[in-house]
Design a protein around this motif. Structure first.
Motif, PDB file in Angstrom:
ATOM      1  N   GLU A  55       0.827  -1.209   0.000  1.00 52.10           N
ATOM      2  CA  GLU A  55       0.000   0.000   0.000  1.00 52.10           C
ATOM      3  C   GLU A  55       0.861   1.258   0.000  1.00 52.10           C
ATOM      4  OE1 GLU A  55      -3.727   0.439   0.060  1.00 52.10           O
ATOM      5  OE2 GLU A  55      -3.060  -1.313  -1.051  1.00 52.10           O
ATOM      6  N   MET A  79      -4.337   5.358   0.531  1.00 49.46           N
ATOM      7  CA  MET A  79      -3.464   4.181   0.530  1.00 49.46           C
ATOM      8  C   MET A  79      -2.489   4.231   1.704  1.00 49.46           C
ATOM      9  SD  MET A  79      -2.591   3.902  -3.524  1.00 49.46           S
ATOM     10  CE  MET A  79      -3.885   3.641  -4.740  1.00 49.46           C
ATOM     11  N   ASP A  82      -4.306   3.498   4.930  1.00 49.79           N
ATOM     12  CA  ASP A  82      -4.537   2.052   5.068  1.00 49.79           C
ATOM     13  C   ASP A  82      -3.265   1.348   5.513  1.00 49.79           C
ATOM     14  OD1 ASP A  82      -7.152   2.335   4.309  1.00 49.79           O
ATOM     15  OD2 ASP A  82      -6.837   1.687   2.231  1.00 49.79           O
TER      16      ASP A  82
END
Length: 208
Positions: A55, A79, A82
């Protein structure tokens, strides 16, 4: 910490690492259960960190190729966010691996080992019946699509309810506690919902 709660957690973490053979499960020593649990946690940490790294790379690539478009920057931030959450989850699981031998030592080892093995033997020997009931209780989902840890939490709870005499509410509550520690918010809610449907189905069957 309650011995049964410790045993339940130990069974969860060692379930995927031990042989399904009933005789082999019954002969396991406490040290083997702890090592199996640590292997599970180590594997979970490694996989989670790999996903987090991917990620981060995706977010970095998106920023590098972006012409500062708001959508690209927003996507890259999501991203990276996350990735941070995944990394935190990995750190939490690594912390659990470090604590595991300590909390087992604090409990009554004989009782912990006995109940952990009872759970493992039950889930392994009654896997078909447990999985069939879980499949019935799922709505628009398949058991084999769940994360391994969520699937095993469900199996242990259903095994306790169906075969080990644990009342519905305590079994669900204990499963939710495990989910808080080893799953995420979405997984916790899903597990809670599935187990409530399981208990409704069992009550319906008992009346027919």
């Amino acid at each position: 910490m309650q011995p049964r709660r410790t045993a339940r957690e130990l069974a969860l973490l060692s379930l995927s690492q031990l042989s399904g053979n009933k005789e082999k499960v019954a002969s396991q020593q406490m040290s083997n259960l702890i090592m199996a649990a640590i292997r599970t946690l180590t594997s979970e940490v490694r996989e989670t960190l790999e996903v987090a790294a991917a990620e981060v790379q995706r977010g970095s690539d998106r920023l590098l190729t972006s012409e500062t478009r708001a959508s690209d920057v927003s996507s890259a931030k999501a991203m990276l966010s996350d990735a941070i959450e995944l990394t935190q989850a990995a750190i939490n699981r690594l912390g659990t691996a470090v604590e595991l031998p300590e909390f087992v030592q604090m409990a009554n080892q004989h009782e912990v080992r006995a109940y952990a093995l009872e759970i493992l033997s039950t889930v392994n020997s009654k896997r078909t019946e447990i999985d069939d009931l879980l499949t019935e209780a799922m709505v628009d989902w398949q058991l084999n699509r769940l994360p391994k840890i969520d699937r095993d939490i469900l199996r242990i709870a259903v095994g306790e309810i169906m075969f080990l005499g644990v009342p519905d509410s305590p079994a669900i509550n204990e499963a939710v506690e495990l989910a808080k520690k080893y799953s995420d918010e979405e997984g916790r809610k899903f597990i809670n919902g599935v187990l409530r449907r399981v208990t409704e189905k069992l009550k319906t069957k008992s009346r027919t």
